[in-house]
Design a protein around this motif. Structure first.
Motif, short mmCIF file in Angstrom:
data_model
loop_
_atom_site.label_atom_id
_atom_site.label_comp_id
_atom_site.label_asym_id
_atom_site.label_seq_id
_atom_site.Cartn_x
_atom_site.Cartn_y
_atom_site.Cartn_z
N GLY A 74 0.82 -1.21 0.00
CA GLY A 74 0.00 0.00 0.00
C GLY A 74 0.85 1.26 0.00
N GLN A 75 0.18 2.38 0.14
CA GLN A 75 0.85 3.68 0.14
C GLN A 75 0.85 4.24 1.56
OE1 GLN A 75 -1.76 5.21 -3.29
NE2 GLN A 75 0.13 6.34 -3.55
N ALA A 76 2.04 4.34 2.15
CA ALA A 76 2.14 4.83 3.53
C ALA A 76 1.59 6.26 3.62
CB ALA A 76 3.59 4.80 3.98
N THR A 138 -0.37 5.18 8.84
CA THR A 138 -1.07 4.02 8.29
C THR A 138 -0.91 4.02 6.78
OG1 THR A 138 -3.19 2.85 8.29
CG2 THR A 138 -3.33 5.25 8.27
N MET A 139 -1.81 3.39 6.07
CA MET A 139 -1.73 3.46 4.61
C MET A 139 -2.99 4.12 4.08
SD MET A 139 -2.71 -0.26 3.18
CE MET A 139 -4.41 -0.79 3.35
N LEU A 191 -16.74 17.26 5.16
CA LEU A 191 -16.13 17.15 6.49
C LEU A 191 -15.41 15.82 6.71
CD1 LEU A 191 -18.99 18.71 8.65
CD2 LEU A 191 -16.93 19.79 7.80
N VAL A 192 -15.76 14.82 5.95
CA VAL A 192 -15.15 13.50 6.15
C VAL A 192 -14.38 13.03 4.91
CG1 VAL A 192 -16.72 12.71 7.96
CG2 VAL A 192 -17.36 12.38 5.56
N THR A 193 -14.12 13.95 3.98
CA THR A 193 -13.42 13.59 2.74
C THR A 193 -12.23 14.54 2.59
OG1 THR A 193 -15.57 13.03 1.83
CG2 THR A 193 -13.75 13.20 0.28
N ALA A 194 -11.03 13.96 2.48
CA ALA A 194 -9.83 14.80 2.44
C ALA A 194 -8.88 14.32 1.35
CB ALA A 194 -9.12 14.77 3.79
N PRO A 195 -8.12 15.26 0.77
CA PRO A 195 -7.11 14.84 -0.22
C PRO A 195 -5.92 14.17 0.47
CG PRO A 195 -6.97 17.20 0.17
CD PRO A 195 -8.14 16.71 0.98
N TYR A 196 -5.31 13.21 -0.22
CA TYR A 196 -4.07 12.59 0.26
C TYR A 196 -2.95 13.21 -0.56
CZ TYR A 196 -6.41 9.38 3.34
OH TYR A 196 -7.13 8.87 4.39
N GLY A 202 5.79 9.94 2.12
CA GLY A 202 4.57 9.26 1.70
C GLY A 202 3.46 10.24 1.40
N LEU A 203 2.29 9.97 1.99
CA LEU A 203 1.12 10.82 1.76
C LEU A 203 0.65 11.37 3.09
CD1 LEU A 203 -0.82 8.38 -0.62
CD2 LEU A 203 0.42 10.45 -1.31
#
Ligand SMILES: [Fe+2]
Length: 213
Positions: A74-76, A138-139, A191-196, A202-203
């Protein structure tokens, strides 16, 4: 224009003085009113039926396993943000728990066949600091059977559960097909959606969670 009488002038001065005294709190109250509470969402079937021995903030290192296994799939990502009440005060003393599936879509849960990768901790818990900040390593969450990528989150103050919700990835094409995400009004989705976003290691994604109390 009529000249104000001495009484009117005194009243006017009193009003200015009162406004100066209450000015800052009044502004804060307005800011508080603008703070929309984070929407709750279903807990889902996979809140761990057995909490891992290692439940710290680093989900990519599971020290419950022999020698401690590091998860490299996965992507850290750093996933964090703030936790406040509706007036913007840090929710000091609260804890935030997250849980999510591994890169292959499996949760640490008997109902999911207990087949999640043992190196992935899959669950973590942190206390919010005095500024209301929290953070996990996390990932970036991934999709699984019928769900868009998400991380589950639960907020507690002592034994009391204050909120259970889910955190989403901005721009993921699966969001538009996800019943739980779709059901949220647009202001709540935000409110519960964010860009990585890409950072040095990592991200990183940031969610500012607000509890209505
Ligand atoms: Fe889930």
């Amino acid at each position: 224009m009529m000249k104000p009488s001495p009484i009117q002038r005194r009243q006017g001065l009193r009003l200015v003085a009162a406004a100066a005294l209450i000015g800052l709190p009044a502004l804060n109250l307005r800011a508080a009113a603008a703070r929309r509470p984070t929407p709750s969402q279903t807990e889902g079937p996979f809140y761990p039926d057995q909490l891992p021995a290692d439940s710290d903030a680093d989900l990519l290192l599971n020290q419950s396993t022999q020698g401690g296994q590091r998860y490299t799939k996965g992507q850290a990502a750093w996933v964090g943000g703030t936790l406040t009440d509706a007036s913007g005060r840090a929710l000091e003393g609260a804890t935030i728990e997250i849980w999510q599936c591994d890169q292959d879509g499996h949760y640490h849960h008997t109902r999911d066949g207990s087949r999640a990768d043992p190196a992935f901790q899959g669950f973590g818990r942190v206390a919010v600091d005095t500024h209301g900040r929290w953070r996990f390593r996390t990932m970036k969450p991934v999709a699984y059977s019928g769900r868009t990528p998400h991380i589950h989150a639960k907020i507690k103050l002592g034994p009391t559960e204050l909120l259970t919700t889910q955190l989403y990835v901005e721009g993921d094409p699966g969001n538009a097909r996800d019943g739980l995400w779709q059901r949220l009004p647009p202001q709540d989705r935000a409110l519960v959606t964010a860009p990585y976003v890409t950072v040095a290691d990592g991200l990183a994604a940031s969610y500012d969670l607000v509890i209505k109390r």
